[in-house]
Design a protein around this motif. Structure first.
Motif, PDB file in Angstrom:
ATOM      1  N   TYR A  75       0.896  -1.255   0.049  1.00 25.01           N
ATOM      2  CA  TYR A  75      -0.074  -0.007  -0.106  1.00 25.01           C
ATOM      3  C   TYR A  75       1.007   1.343  -0.095  1.00 25.01           C
ATOM      4  O   TYR A  75       0.704   2.156  -0.870  1.00 25.01           O
ATOM      5  N   VAL A  76       2.017   1.274   0.873  1.00 23.70           N
ATOM      6  CA  VAL A  76       2.572   2.407   0.991  1.00 23.70           C
ATOM      7  C   VAL A  76       3.451   2.638  -0.183  1.00 23.70           C
ATOM      8  O   VAL A  76       3.603   3.830  -0.856  1.00 23.70           O
ATOM      9  N   LYS A  77       4.092   1.721  -0.907  1.00 22.15           N
ATOM     10  CA  LYS A  77       4.784   1.958  -2.107  1.00 22.15           C
ATOM     11  C   LYS A  77       3.867   2.449  -3.475  1.00 22.15           C
ATOM     12  O   LYS A  77       4.266   3.280  -4.078  1.00 22.15           O
ATOM     13  N   LYS A  88       1.075   4.281  -3.115  1.00 28.00           N
ATOM     14  CA  LYS A  88       1.050   5.777  -2.370  1.00 28.00           C
ATOM     15  C   LYS A  88       2.205   6.548  -2.895  1.00 28.00           C
ATOM     16  O   LYS A  88       2.146   7.602  -3.522  1.00 28.00           O
ATOM     17  N   ILE A  89       3.419   6.029  -2.683  1.00 28.88           N
ATOM     18  CA  ILE A  89       4.499   6.821  -2.972  1.00 28.88           C
ATOM     19  C   ILE A  89       4.704   6.933  -4.602  1.00 28.88           C
ATOM     20  O   ILE A  89       5.286   8.146  -4.915  1.00 28.88           O
ATOM     21  N   ARG A  90       4.573   6.224  -5.271  1.00 30.49           N
ATOM     22  CA  ARG A  90       4.585   6.098  -6.612  1.00 30.49           C
ATOM     23  C   ARG A  90       3.519   7.244  -7.268  1.00 30.49           C
ATOM     24  O   ARG A  90       3.926   8.015  -8.136  1.00 30.49           O
ATOM     25  N   LYS A  91       2.376   7.090  -6.481  1.00 33.21           N
ATOM     26  CA  LYS A  91       1.193   8.116  -7.134  1.00 33.21           C
ATOM     27  C   LYS A  91       1.159   9.517  -6.576  1.00 33.21           C
ATOM     28  O   LYS A  91       1.159  10.595  -7.340  1.00 33.21           O
ATOM     29  N   PHE A  92       1.853   9.416  -5.273  1.00 35.03           N
ATOM     30  CA  PHE A  92       1.683  10.789  -4.779  1.00 35.03           C
ATOM     31  C   PHE A  92       2.967  11.057  -3.593  1.00 35.03           C
ATOM     32  O   PHE A  92       3.049  11.317  -2.587  1.00 35.03           O
ATOM     33  N   PRO A  93       4.093  11.029  -4.260  1.00 31.65           N
ATOM     34  CA  PRO A  93       5.436  11.342  -3.779  1.00 31.65           C
ATOM     35  C   PRO A  93       5.510  12.283  -2.765  1.00 31.65           C
ATOM     36  O   PRO A  93       6.289  12.301  -1.629  1.00 31.65           O
ATOM     37  N   GLU A  94       5.435  13.385  -3.045  1.00 32.77           N
ATOM     38  CA  GLU A  94       5.523  14.554  -1.973  1.00 32.77           C
ATOM     39  C   GLU A  94       4.632  14.489  -0.713  1.00 32.77           C
ATOM     40  O   GLU A  94       5.113  14.469   0.352  1.00 32.77           O
ATOM     41  N   GLU A  95       3.338  13.977  -1.006  1.00 31.92           N
ATOM     42  CA  GLU A  95       2.700  13.753   0.361  1.00 31.92           C
ATOM     43  C   GLU A  95       3.094  12.587   1.051  1.00 31.92           C
ATOM     44  O   GLU A  95       2.907  12.488   2.216  1.00 31.92           O
ATOM     45  N   ALA A  96       3.276  11.488   0.325  1.00 35.05           N
ATOM     46  CA  ALA A  96       3.966  10.360   0.897  1.00 35.05           C
ATOM     47  C   ALA A  96       5.229  10.405   1.716  1.00 35.05           C
ATOM     48  O   ALA A  96       5.225   9.762   2.919  1.00 35.05           O
ATOM     49  N   ALA A  97       6.107  11.530   1.315  1.00 36.10           N
ATOM     50  CA  ALA A  97       7.185  11.779   2.098  1.00 36.10           C
ATOM     51  C   ALA A  97       6.654  12.615   3.228  1.00 36.10           C
ATOM     52  O   ALA A  97       7.183  12.029   4.588  1.00 36.10           O
ATOM     53  N   VAL A  98       5.921  13.304   3.447  1.00 36.52           N
ATOM     54  CA  VAL A  98       5.126  13.863   4.723  1.00 36.52           C
ATOM     55  C   VAL A  98       4.817  12.761   5.493  1.00 36.52           C
ATOM     56  O   VAL A  98       4.870  12.868   6.400  1.00 36.52           O
ATOM     57  N   ARG A  99       3.929  12.077   4.887  1.00 38.34           N
ATOM     58  CA  ARG A  99       3.306  10.871   5.982  1.00 38.34           C
ATOM     59  C   ARG A  99       4.385   9.764   6.575  1.00 38.34           C
ATOM     60  O   ARG A  99       4.069   9.696   7.574  1.00 38.34           O
ATOM     61  N   MET A 100       5.367   9.688   5.638  1.00 37.80           N
ATOM     62  CA  MET A 100       6.505   8.689   6.017  1.00 37.80           C
ATOM     63  C   MET A 100       7.162   9.443   7.214  1.00 37.80           C
ATOM     64  O   MET A 100       7.322   8.472   8.269  1.00 37.80           O
ATOM     65  N   VAL A 101       7.406  10.647   7.112  1.00 35.83           N
ATOM     66  CA  VAL A 101       8.261  11.276   8.508  1.00 35.83           C
ATOM     67  C   VAL A 101       7.191  11.457   9.627  1.00 35.83           C
ATOM     68  O   VAL A 101       7.643  11.088  10.653  1.00 35.83           O
ATOM     69  N   GLU A 102       5.809  11.669   9.157  1.00 31.91           N
ATOM     70  CA  GLU A 102       4.865  11.723  10.548  1.00 31.91           C
ATOM     71  C   GLU A 102       4.858  10.516  11.097  1.00 31.91           C
ATOM     72  O   GLU A 102       4.395  10.596  12.325  1.00 31.91           O
ATOM     73  N   MET A 103       4.881   9.303  10.635  1.00 29.65           N
ATOM     74  CA  MET A 103       4.902   7.903  11.281  1.00 29.65           C
ATOM     75  C   MET A 103       5.951   7.857  12.444  1.00 29.65           C
ATOM     76  O   MET A 103       5.873   7.337  13.409  1.00 29.65           O
ATOM     77  N   THR A 104       7.142   8.703  12.282  1.00 32.67           N
ATOM     78  CA  THR A 104       8.167   8.495  13.299  1.00 32.67           C
ATOM     79  C   THR A 104       8.459  10.091  14.018  1.00 32.67           C
ATOM     80  O   THR A 104       9.484  10.021  14.653  1.00 32.67           O
ATOM     81  N   SER A 105       7.505  10.774  13.769  1.00 30.37           N
ATOM     82  CA  SER A 105       7.648  12.276  14.355  1.00 30.37           C
ATOM     83  C   SER A 105       6.649  12.428  15.570  1.00 30.37           C
ATOM     84  O   SER A 105       5.539  12.060  15.397  1.00 30.37           O
ATOM     85  N   LEU A 106       7.023  13.196  16.258  1.00 27.79           N
ATOM     86  CA  LEU A 106       6.243  13.827  17.399  1.00 27.79           C
ATOM     87  C   LEU A 106       5.531  15.254  16.826  1.00 27.79           C
ATOM     88  O   LEU A 106       4.689  15.797  17.596  1.00 27.79           O
ATOM     89  N   LEU A 107       5.916  15.810  15.821  1.00 28.18           N
ATOM     90  CA  LEU A 107       5.365  17.116  15.209  1.00 28.18           C
ATOM     91  C   LEU A 107       4.107  16.876  14.544  1.00 28.18           C
ATOM     92  O   LEU A 107       3.807  15.793  13.881  1.00 28.18           O
ATOM     93  N   PRO A 108       3.430  17.720  14.561  1.00 29.55           N
ATOM     94  CA  PRO A 108       1.974  17.843  13.533  1.00 29.55           C
ATOM     95  C   PRO A 108       2.441  17.842  12.039  1.00 29.55           C
ATOM     96  O   PRO A 108       3.595  18.152  11.741  1.00 29.55           O
TER      97      PRO A 108
END
Length: 283
Positions: free
Chosen positions: A149-151, A153-173
């Motif tokens: 699923y993640v891959k 989304k990465i291919r279809k929406f690379p910029e938004e997927a990058a944000v979501r990937m960082v969000e999974m391991t971040s304490l920031l909004p």
């Protein structure tokens, strides 16, 4: 170069690239010998970088080792058999415990880098349930489904997927994270997202621990780099290492999450690591 090796009755894989002083880079969860964080820059800076796939990742069987100490012993003896007598250890995330054990037991390690690294057992909800043998196959299937699923989304929406990937391991909004990610960061995360994937090594990662005595045994120069925004390996892990290794140097990364190679201080952090390694090659 990518190799499949047979040594001491064990089969495993690794990458060995570049020339110069040796860096043994121990990758984190859901990665393998293809680790991309900082590797090419270190090679360009004149280092020989060796990246083994840890137990349960790539083509290295989970049975290679059952603890950070056992894996460190394996690496130490394997490197000695290849006439590699001095080297730097660079431990990333879940590779931290093995890197610490190796630095504490092998006098050939003349410097240790801990990048967003685990320095004791990670705390997870339902930990005892997750490690039950009967659940390993279903969990593998779930991992496979999530990464598929993640891959996509990465291919279809690379910029938004990058944000979501960082969000999974971040304490920031999410919106704060969005302002911290550059085009270069998004490109790196695109590469990482398509390269990473499921592996049985997650079981090794969530069950591994490292005793404080192992940290206290480290006498070589140490550099710790960690972000306060890290959700995956909380900042407390760096504090624990600093208490246990009083001579360790520390850099607070401004990364928006777990990955110190992403965000406004990424290149500064990499350069500081490179300078630390270079200085300790000369001493």
């Amino acid at each position: 170069m990518h190799y499949i090796a047979e040594w001491n009755g064990q089969r495993f894989e690794y990458r060995d690239s570049g020339s110069g002083p040796v860096i043994l880079l121990i990758h984190g969860t859901q990665s393998d010998y293809r680790e991309v964080y900082h590797v090419e820059k270190l090679i360009a800076a004149g280092y020989r970088v060796i990246v083994p796939s840890r137990p349960g990742y790539g083509q290295t069987p989970l049975q290679l080792a059952d603890s950070p100490e056992a894996l460190a012993t394996f690496y130490s003896k394997w490197l000695a058999s290849r006439q590699i007598k001095q080297y730097t250890v660079y431990g990333i995330s879940a590779g931290g415990p093995t890197a610490i054990a190796l630095a504490g037991m092998d006098p050939g390690v003349h410097a240790l880098v801990l990048a967003c690294a685990m320095t004791h057992r990670i705390s997870l909800p339902y930990h005892r349930l997750l490690i039950q043998p009967v659940l390993q196959r279903p969990l593998q299937f779930i991992q496979w489904g999530l990464w598929t699923y993640v891959k996509d989304k990465i291919r279809k929406f690379p910029e938004e997927a990058a944000v979501r990937m960082v969000e999974m391991t971040s304490l920031l909004p999410r919106e704060t994270i969005r302002t911290h990610i550059s085009e270069t960061d998004a490109s790196l995360l695109y590469e990482v997202g398509l390269q990473n994937g499921p592996g049985r090594g997650v079981l090794f990662d969530i069950t591994q621990d490292i005793e404080r005595e192992r940290l206290e045994a480290v006498t070589c120069p140490v550099l710790i780099v960690h972000s306060k925004s890290d959700r995956a390996v909380p900042f407390e892990h760096s504090e624990h290492a600093r208490r246990s290794i009083p001579h360790a140097q520390f850099i607070e990364s401004k990364s928006p999450g777990h990955l110190i190679w992403i965000g406004p201080s990424a290149r500064r952090d990499e350069r500081m690591i490179e300078r630390f390694i270079a200085f300790n090659q000369m001493t």
